[in-house]
Design a protein around this motif. Structure first.
Motif, PDB file in Angstrom:
ATOM      1  N   SER A  20       8.826  -1.571   8.791  1.00 62.82           N
ATOM      2  CA  SER A  20      10.114  -0.979   8.408  1.00 62.82           C
ATOM      3  C   SER A  20      10.849  -1.881   7.418  1.00 62.82           C
ATOM      4  O   SER A  20      11.460  -1.394   6.458  1.00 62.82           O
ATOM      5  N   GLU A  23       9.153  -1.553   4.079  1.00 61.87           N
ATOM      6  CA  GLU A  23       9.515  -0.257   3.493  1.00 61.87           C
ATOM      7  C   GLU A  23      10.908  -0.305   2.870  1.00 61.87           C
ATOM      8  O   GLU A  23      11.129   0.185   1.767  1.00 61.87           O
ATOM      9  N   ARG A  24      11.855  -0.917   3.561  1.00 59.68           N
ATOM     10  CA  ARG A  24      13.219  -1.019   3.028  1.00 59.68           C
ATOM     11  C   ARG A  24      13.255  -1.914   1.783  1.00 59.68           C
ATOM     12  O   ARG A  24      13.956  -1.621   0.819  1.00 59.68           O
ATOM     13  N   HIS A  27      12.487  -0.534  -1.713  1.00 63.66           N
ATOM     14  CA  HIS A  27      13.533   0.150  -2.471  1.00 63.66           C
ATOM     15  C   HIS A  27      14.361  -0.818  -3.302  1.00 63.66           C
ATOM     16  O   HIS A  27      14.710  -0.518  -4.441  1.00 63.66           O
ATOM     17  N   LEU A  35      19.451  -5.548   6.068  1.00 67.89           N
ATOM     18  CA  LEU A  35      18.250  -5.064   6.749  1.00 67.89           C
ATOM     19  C   LEU A  35      18.543  -4.774   8.215  1.00 67.89           C
ATOM     20  O   LEU A  35      18.132  -3.743   8.749  1.00 67.89           O
ATOM     21  N   ASP A  38      20.242  -1.335   9.581  1.00 73.98           N
ATOM     22  CA  ASP A  38      19.472  -0.091   9.738  1.00 73.98           C
ATOM     23  C   ASP A  38      18.337  -0.208  10.743  1.00 73.98           C
ATOM     24  O   ASP A  38      17.544   0.722  10.873  1.00 73.98           O
TER      25      ASP A  38
END
Length: 106
Positions: A20, A23-24, A27, A35, A38
């Motif tokens: 995760s 993935e963040r 962006h 981080l 979320d």
């Protein structure tokens, strides 16, 4: 990247929270607090996950004022991609051989 680091990268990516985070970071670069906002884990836990990802060569960081900003490490991700590509090409070659063998008359 060495074989030891490659193995570390795969182990690092086996964890859902680390995936995760990656993935963040795909962006845009982010600080730990961004981080953690979320994710269902604490800021200290995110910091520990980032430490594992950094040791595996998948993220790097830089100082921005009083905080550290993390981003993906292109070379580390490229090494993982290369390894996957080698695996995929071997699988495709095996499939090709199977299909060609089935086409041969008995």
């Amino acid at each position: 990247m060495s074989t030891y680091q490659d193995a570390d990268a795969w182990v690092a990516m086996a964890d859902r929270t680390r995936r995760s985070i990656v993935e963040r970071l795909a962006h845009r670069p982010m600080a730990v607090g961004e981080l953690a906002a979320d994710l269902p884990v604490s800021r200290p836990a995110v910091s520990q996950h980032l430490k594992v990802l950094k040791r595996a060569g998948l993220v790097c960081d830089r100082a921005e004022g009083t905080r550290r900003v993390y981003q993906l490490e292109p070379a580390g991700l490229a090494a993982m991609r290369d390894e996957l590509d080698r695996f995929w090409l071997r699988a495709l070659d095996g499939f090709k051989e199977l299909v060609e063998d089935e086409g041969d008359p008995p």
